[in-house]
Scaffold this motif. Structure first.
Motif, mmCIF file in Angstrom:
data_model
loop_
_atom_site.group_PDB
_atom_site.id
_atom_site.type_symbol
_atom_site.label_atom_id
_atom_site.label_comp_id
_atom_site.label_asym_id
_atom_site.label_seq_id
_atom_site.Cartn_x
_atom_site.Cartn_y
_atom_site.Cartn_z
ATOM 1 N N THR A 28 0.452 -0.971 0.042
ATOM 2 C CA THR A 28 0.301 -0.461 -0.119
ATOM 3 C C THR A 28 0.927 1.425 0.088
ATOM 4 O OG1 THR A 28 -1.967 -1.355 1.313
ATOM 5 C CG2 THR A 28 -1.492 0.892 1.276
ATOM 6 N N ALA A 29 0.730 1.882 -0.636
ATOM 7 C CA ALA A 29 1.396 3.391 -1.105
ATOM 8 C C ALA A 29 1.024 4.453 -0.885
ATOM 9 C CB ALA A 29 1.601 3.775 -2.543
ATOM 10 N N GLN A 30 -0.114 4.443 0.280
ATOM 11 C CA GLN A 30 -0.923 6.145 0.769
ATOM 12 C C GLN A 30 -1.641 5.103 1.679
ATOM 13 O OE1 GLN A 30 -2.714 8.642 -2.201
ATOM 14 N NE2 GLN A 30 -3.736 9.252 -1.103
ATOM 15 N N LEU A 31 -1.920 6.284 2.677
ATOM 16 C CA LEU A 31 -2.781 5.734 4.164
ATOM 17 C C LEU A 31 -4.144 6.149 3.425
ATOM 18 C CD1 LEU A 31 -1.501 7.166 7.283
ATOM 19 C CD2 LEU A 31 -1.300 4.202 6.201
ATOM 20 N N PRO A 32 -5.098 5.317 3.262
ATOM 21 C CA PRO A 32 -6.687 5.075 2.726
ATOM 22 C C PRO A 32 -7.318 6.934 3.396
ATOM 23 C CG PRO A 32 -6.744 3.366 4.227
ATOM 24 C CD PRO A 32 -5.283 3.575 4.533
ATOM 25 N N TRP A 33 -7.137 7.252 3.114
ATOM 26 C CA TRP A 33 -7.843 8.675 3.511
ATOM 27 C C TRP A 33 -7.252 9.708 1.990
ATOM 28 C CZ3 TRP A 33 -5.796 7.885 8.247
ATOM 29 C CH2 TRP A 33 -4.345 8.597 8.479
ATOM 30 N N ASN A 34 -8.272 11.176 2.323
ATOM 31 C CA ASN A 34 -7.708 11.891 1.265
ATOM 32 C C ASN A 34 -7.516 12.909 1.876
ATOM 33 O OD1 ASN A 34 -9.179 10.440 -0.521
ATOM 34 N ND2 ASN A 34 -11.748 11.742 0.064
ATOM 35 N N ASP A 35 -6.855 13.631 3.645
ATOM 36 C CA ASP A 35 -5.970 14.314 3.410
ATOM 37 C C ASP A 35 -6.214 14.423 4.633
ATOM 38 O OD1 ASP A 35 -5.340 17.398 3.002
ATOM 39 O OD2 ASP A 35 -6.902 17.957 4.224
ATOM 40 N N PRO A 36 -4.582 14.645 5.216
ATOM 41 C CA PRO A 36 -3.594 15.145 4.649
ATOM 42 C C PRO A 36 -3.214 13.678 3.329
ATOM 43 C CG PRO A 36 -2.992 14.576 6.524
ATOM 44 C CD PRO A 36 -4.536 14.526 6.705
ATOM 45 N N ARG A 37 -2.723 14.013 2.637
ATOM 46 C CA ARG A 37 -2.327 13.103 1.526
ATOM 47 C C ARG A 37 -0.559 12.386 1.836
ATOM 48 N NH1 ARG A 37 -1.854 10.777 -3.247
ATOM 49 N NH2 ARG A 37 0.333 9.779 -3.685
ATOM 50 N N VAL A 38 -1.044 10.961 3.280
ATOM 51 C CA VAL A 38 -0.045 10.043 3.445
ATOM 52 C C VAL A 38 0.459 9.407 2.826
ATOM 53 C CG1 VAL A 38 0.972 9.055 5.718
ATOM 54 C CG2 VAL A 38 -0.971 11.065 6.074
ATOM 55 N N ARG A 83 -0.474 12.449 17.843
ATOM 56 C CA ARG A 83 0.164 13.615 17.937
ATOM 57 C C ARG A 83 -0.115 14.244 16.740
ATOM 58 N NH1 ARG A 83 6.276 12.057 18.761
ATOM 59 N NH2 ARG A 83 6.310 10.087 19.316
ATOM 60 N N LEU A 84 -0.704 13.615 15.729
ATOM 61 C CA LEU A 84 -1.274 14.118 14.548
ATOM 62 C C LEU A 84 -2.819 14.534 15.221
ATOM 63 C CD1 LEU A 84 0.472 12.097 12.480
ATOM 64 C CD2 LEU A 84 0.448 14.677 12.666
ATOM 65 N N LYS A 85 -2.927 14.301 15.939
ATOM 66 C CA LYS A 85 -4.830 14.527 16.580
ATOM 67 C C LYS A 85 -5.474 14.237 15.211
ATOM 68 C CE LYS A 85 -3.950 18.438 19.582
ATOM 69 N NZ LYS A 85 -2.602 18.205 19.994
ATOM 70 N N THR A 86 -5.359 12.925 13.738
ATOM 71 C CA THR A 86 -5.351 12.688 13.366
ATOM 72 C C THR A 86 -6.735 11.408 13.666
ATOM 73 O OG1 THR A 86 -3.704 11.992 11.529
ATOM 74 C CG2 THR A 86 -5.476 11.350 10.911
ATOM 75 N N PRO A 87 -8.326 12.359 13.069
ATOM 76 C CA PRO A 87 -9.437 11.376 13.585
ATOM 77 C C PRO A 87 -9.455 10.016 13.022
ATOM 78 C CG PRO A 87 -9.967 12.474 11.898
ATOM 79 C CD PRO A 87 -8.916 13.495 12.100
ATOM 80 N N LEU A 88 -9.791 8.951 13.586
ATOM 81 C CA LEU A 88 -9.768 7.428 13.123
ATOM 82 C C LEU A 88 -11.380 7.293 12.231
ATOM 83 C CD1 LEU A 88 -8.050 5.390 15.763
ATOM 84 C CD2 LEU A 88 -7.063 6.156 13.224
ATOM 85 N N LYS A 89 -10.690 6.196 11.596
ATOM 86 C CA LYS A 89 -12.303 6.401 11.429
ATOM 87 C C LYS A 89 -13.665 5.425 11.598
ATOM 88 C CE LYS A 89 -15.095 3.992 7.248
ATOM 89 N NZ LYS A 89 -14.472 3.065 6.144
ATOM 90 N N VAL A 90 -14.488 5.121 12.215
ATOM 91 C CA VAL A 90 -15.196 4.654 13.215
ATOM 92 C C VAL A 90 -15.906 3.375 12.531
ATOM 93 C CG1 VAL A 90 -16.354 4.139 15.108
ATOM 94 C CG2 VAL A 90 -15.237 5.972 15.080
ATOM 95 N N VAL A 91 -15.628 2.225 12.679
ATOM 96 C CA VAL A 91 -17.257 0.952 11.783
ATOM 97 C C VAL A 91 -17.649 0.257 13.057
ATOM 98 C CG1 VAL A 91 -15.357 1.042 9.480
ATOM 99 C CG2 VAL A 91 -14.921 -0.532 11.897
#
Length: 208
Positions: free
Chosen positions: A41-51, A190-198
């Motif tokens: 996998t080359a990119q984290l599966p969210w749109n913003d920010p691109r990681v 630390r990034l305060k990135t919200p996690l998707k909840v399923v």
């Protein structure tokens, strides 16, 4: 992971393996909630920010550097710490694997203005280059069975003297999954990135 969680005493085992700086803050109730991404996998599966994900063979299988492209920030995980010696464990050939990982990290340093290790301080510019050279020298000392002059060995930071002992007594550590979880959870917080909840049928909310 399921094998670990099926053991009734798994929390005690994981807690025993946590490093001192993480022991009090570790959220063991989240253990096992982070699921590994598919290989390559080359990119984290969210749109913003691109990681962007730069997978490498250092420290443990599936380890990676993350590049937050818009912010020009590199998250190095368990590489290039200014408090730990290089972690030569949990791969088939750590002496050969570590320089490969450092090379992959060096290849993207020009795309980042700051580097955040999993343990230690944020570094920038020349500090990153010097850190890579020091860690490469440490690996070569290990290859030649020589006493290392790496700063983390000869002059550890106050409170981190115990880490220099990892050079001589390696490793009695927690399972690789525990270390990867701790690293990724810490960076996400630390990034305060919200996690998707399923929510699966019959289960409570859990981050994916």
């Amino acid at each position: 992971m399921q094998v670990v969680l099926s053991n009734a005493g798994w929390k005690a085992g994981v807690a025993e393996g946590l490093s001192p700086e993480n022991a009090e803050d570790a959220r063991l109730d989240l253990y096992g909630f982070i699921v590994g991404l598919p290989a390559e996998t080359a990119q984290l599966p969210w749109n913003d920010p691109r990681v962007r994900i730069i997978e490498h063979p250092v420290h443990s299988p599936g380890h990676a550097v993350l590049l937050i492209e818009q912010r020009r920030v590199l998250i190095a995980g368990d590489m290039l710490s200014d408090v730990f010696v290089p972690m030569l464990d949990d791969t088939d050939d750590p002496i050969e694997d570590h320089p490969v990982g450092l090379g992959l990290l060096e290849g993207v340093t020009g795309e980042g203005d700051a580097l955040m290790p999993g343990h230690g301080s944020i570094t920038r510019d020349e500090e990153v280059r010097v850190g890579i050279e020091l860690d490469l020298a440490y690996v070569e000392d290990a290859r030649g069975a020589r006493v290392s002059s790496h700063p983390r060995v000869v002059s550890p930071k106050p409170g981190w003297e115990w880490a220099s002992a990892l050079t001589k007594d390696r490793p009695e550590t927690s399972p690789a999954e525990a270390r990867v979880l701790g690293c990724l959870t810490g960076e996400l917080l630390r990034l305060k990135t919200p996690l998707k909840v399923v929510r699966a049928e019959g289960e409570s909310d859990r981050p994916a």
